[in-house]
Write an enzyme that holds these catalytic residues in place. Sequence first.
Site, PDB file in Angstrom:
ATOM      1  N   LYS A 260       0.823  -1.221   0.000  1.00 23.30           N
ATOM      2  CA  LYS A 260       0.000   0.000   0.000  1.00 23.30           C
ATOM      3  C   LYS A 260       0.852   1.266   0.000  1.00 23.30           C
ATOM      4  CE  LYS A 260      -4.413  -1.378   0.474  1.00 23.30           C
ATOM      5  NZ  LYS A 260      -5.111  -1.254  -0.795  1.00 23.30           N
ATOM      6  N   ARG A 261       2.007   1.179   0.620  1.00 20.94           N
ATOM      7  CA  ARG A 261       2.880   2.352   0.689  1.00 20.94           C
ATOM      8  C   ARG A 261       3.243   2.876  -0.685  1.00 20.94           C
ATOM      9  NH1 ARG A 261       7.940   1.271   2.421  1.00 20.94           N
ATOM     10  NH2 ARG A 261       7.498  -0.953   2.273  1.00 20.94           N
TER      11      ARG A 261
END
Length: 498
Positions: A260-261
């Site tokens: 997700k980063r």
Amino acid sequence: MNHTVRVRYAPSPTGEPHLGNIRTALFNWLYARGQGGSFIVRVEDTDQERLVPGALNSILDALLWLGLDWDEGPTDDGKGNKGAFGPYFQSQRLPLYHQHTERLVASGSAYRCFCSSARLDAIRRAQQQQKLPPGYDRLCRDMPEDERRRRLDSGEPSVVRFRVPLEGATTVHDIVRGEVTWENRLLDDFIILKSDTFPTYHLASVVDDHVMQISHVMRAEEWLPSTPRHLMLYYALGWAPPKFAHLPMILGADRSKLSKRHGATSVLEYRTQGFLPDALLNFLTLLGWSLDDKTDVISRADLVRHFSLDRITKAAAIFNAEKLTWMNGVYVRAMSPQALAEQMLPFLERQEADGGLPNDIPMPLDRSYLLRIVPLVQERLKLLSESAELTGFFFQEHLAYDASLLVQKGMDAAATANALRQSSQRLAALSSWDTATLEALFRPLADELGIKTGQLFGAVRVAVTGRTATPPLFQTMEALGKERCMARIALAIDSLKP
Ligand code: GLU
């Protein structure tokens, strides 16, 4: 020999359709389509505790959106089966796994294990303490037959484990990674049938790949360590293994595992953000494959034509979000205005809160008006989700802007109002309304008014659009039409009154 290419994508319905997962589906699909083979979707739903409701539908939705159609597998709604080798849900194939487990037990290749989870935990802890590799200590491997029978008959819970040879080595011939060898003594006696009578991934995958006549197993690199176990199963069952190709990992720009980063990880989020399926497909294909190490933009048809296993890269692929956005812009610009308008419509017509046009704009939108607007924004649009932002002023009944924006540098409100009034009078007299006519009217008018064209155009631009930056002014005015422009200029003049 059977040369038919049959490949499969075998998702576990345990979460969102992750980019990496769909890349696996895509490579299998490209290979099947390029070789005239079959693309099979098999649902690996044997881990009952990890099933997530709705996950399969999201995965199928992602495949359908990207145009990755499958020849065999679940039906599009995820409820039924289609194809001659079904069912394609592993949970519906339990008798098959039981049958082959029995064969393995009968031939001595597998055995019943009654060790409790408490005992296995204790072994694991001891191994950790002594810094030994983890693994089952094979207590049940040589259990006397009468004891085994007695414990089984008494209903004691058990699993079935594969009897891994204690010596020798197993070599995987991988199309991407070459030869990879494992010493058998380093592999423990892995479970093939769980106590709930469901097979483990290893057994189910091998049985199905064989029974479904899979020719090539193409999957993520993380499964490579499972492959020697799979080979042992093939040999023990007397089957020829398929060919294997393990696909490189996908990493973020910082070389850590994609998460997700690094941006959205679900393919469906990319759809929501306004990426085109063809652009995402092109981009994903280049994560681990290349045509010639330099070509970026390759059409779907060319990808199908040229995709080959020998150009799958060994090195990890780096996910570059900016490149994806750039590529989307390339695909947006290459579309016909009609096709682009079709793609933009759902983004424009969705709720304002979701990024659609303001709620007071009447829906459905006027299609022919939109078609006049699209060519004006096509150059600047990178994501479909920018549609409302870029085209909103074309549709809005009332433009909300600060009247001071009308007043250009070196002018005051009175001079601006005068310039707009003069413009309005000339425009009213026009009998045709097109870019060339408008340009022929405005250029000399600036001279006549003794102001710079930039000043005149700037004031008119704000008056008709409410913005200081827009597509080319006269094309914009042509698209807006005479009525809208006249009404907007009149309101602008009003707003300049002291
Ligand atoms: N069910 C596995 C997964 O979700 C498939 C692994 C394989 O392709 O063998 O990745």
